[in-house]
Scaffold this active site. Structure first.
Site, short mmCIF file in Angstrom:
data_model
loop_
_atom_site.label_atom_id
_atom_site.label_comp_id
_atom_site.label_asym_id
_atom_site.label_seq_id
_atom_site.Cartn_x
_atom_site.Cartn_y
_atom_site.Cartn_z
N HIS A 159 -5.80 10.75 7.28
CA HIS A 159 -6.40 9.69 8.10
C HIS A 159 -7.31 10.24 9.21
CE1 HIS A 159 -4.01 7.16 5.69
NE2 HIS A 159 -2.90 7.20 6.39
N LYS A 163 0.88 -1.17 0.00
CA LYS A 163 0.00 0.00 0.00
C LYS A 163 0.91 1.22 0.00
CE LYS A 163 -3.69 2.65 1.00
NZ LYS A 163 -4.43 2.44 2.27
#
Length: 275
Positions: A153, A53
């Site tokens: 995030h 990722k």
């Protein structure tokens, strides 16, 4: 099979089933949990993991050896990075002129969006760019170590507790400017591997996560860096969506738009290979 992804709730939620051997015929995974800046670096290292990722901002540097997979990543709307400053600071983009700004990675979508936005909104440009782990940025802004921070995030949900304010939501800016979703995190796999099979196993893991939303809870929270279950669930709801199951034409269009604009500004190499 070696894989590297972040300990963030969206990644652990997506890969829980595969990591725990719940996907029929899928190979066992050897997992490295690492911050996005580290996984971006792993992707350009010798003998990097089979699957990673990474940020879409790092994609142009790795496409010779790795292919972008059409699933498992983070791309969506209303989930973009924020530029944060201390409460009471002048809420004007010009206030960033010549200032020190912390970013989670110089090869991140967040950084590309910030630089594209700043080129049009910050007279004379910002000053020093300081790279630090994303979970260290808000305390550094609060404590006056830096003037502003680019956050990603779960910081979208928690920044008020650090006595910080949002100067700009770069996701909103991108969506209003392009009418496209925001490409944040990409899943890539080495081109020597069976890419179709890997994409299939990831899709099965995503489907398992959606069909069994409570199954991954302890795994997610074990890696969530003392995050509350409410924040973790909000994080998952925001970053795991239809584009996680399949990028589709709109997703690929968003990726190409971001990287072509960044290349024109000299922020990334031109992409001369198919995604």
């Amino acid at each position: 099979m070696k894989i590297a992804f972040s300990p963030c709730p969206n990644d652990t939620f997506v890969f829980h089933a595969w990591v725990h051997g719940l996907i029929p015929n899928a190979p066992k995974l050897d997992v490295t949990y690492a911050d996005i800046d580290i996984t971006n670096s792993l992707a350009v290292s010798e003998n990097g993991p089979d699957i990673l990722k990474i940020s879409y901002g790092a994609l142009p540097w790795v496409l010779k050896d790795y292919a972008l997979l059409p699933c498992g990543g983070a791309l969506g709307r209303g989930c973009g990075p924020l530029i944060l400053t201390k409460e009471g600071t002048k809420q004007d983009p010009s206030s960033l002129s010549g200032r020190r700004v912390a970013v989670p990675s110089e090869r991140s979508t967040a950084y590309l969006l910030f630089r594209l936005w700043a080129a049009d909104h910050v007279p004379g440009g910002v000053g020093e760019i300081v790279v630090m782990p994303f979970d260290k940025i808000m305390p550094a802004v609060r404590d006056g170590e830096i003037d502003a921070g680019l956050v990603i995030h779960e910081a979208r949900f928690t920044y008020p507790s650090f006595q910080l304010e949002s100067l700009v939501d770069l996701g909103n800016w991108w969506e209003e400017d392009t009418h496209l979703p925001i490409p944040l995190g990409a899943i890539i796999a080495h081109r020597s591997l069976d890419l179709e099979a890997i994409a299939g196993w990831i899709r099965e893991s995503v489907r398992y996560a959606w069909d069994n939303p409570n199954a991954s809870q302890s795994y997610v929270l074990d890696h969530a860096q003392e995050m509350s279950s409410e924040v973790a669930n909000s994080h998952i709801d925001l970053y795991v969506n239809e584009f996680t199951a399949d990028l589709g034409d709109e997703g690929y269009q968003a990726v190409r738009s971001l990287l072509s604009r960044a290349a024109k500004e000299g922020l990334v190499p031109n992409i001369d290979i198919d995604l």
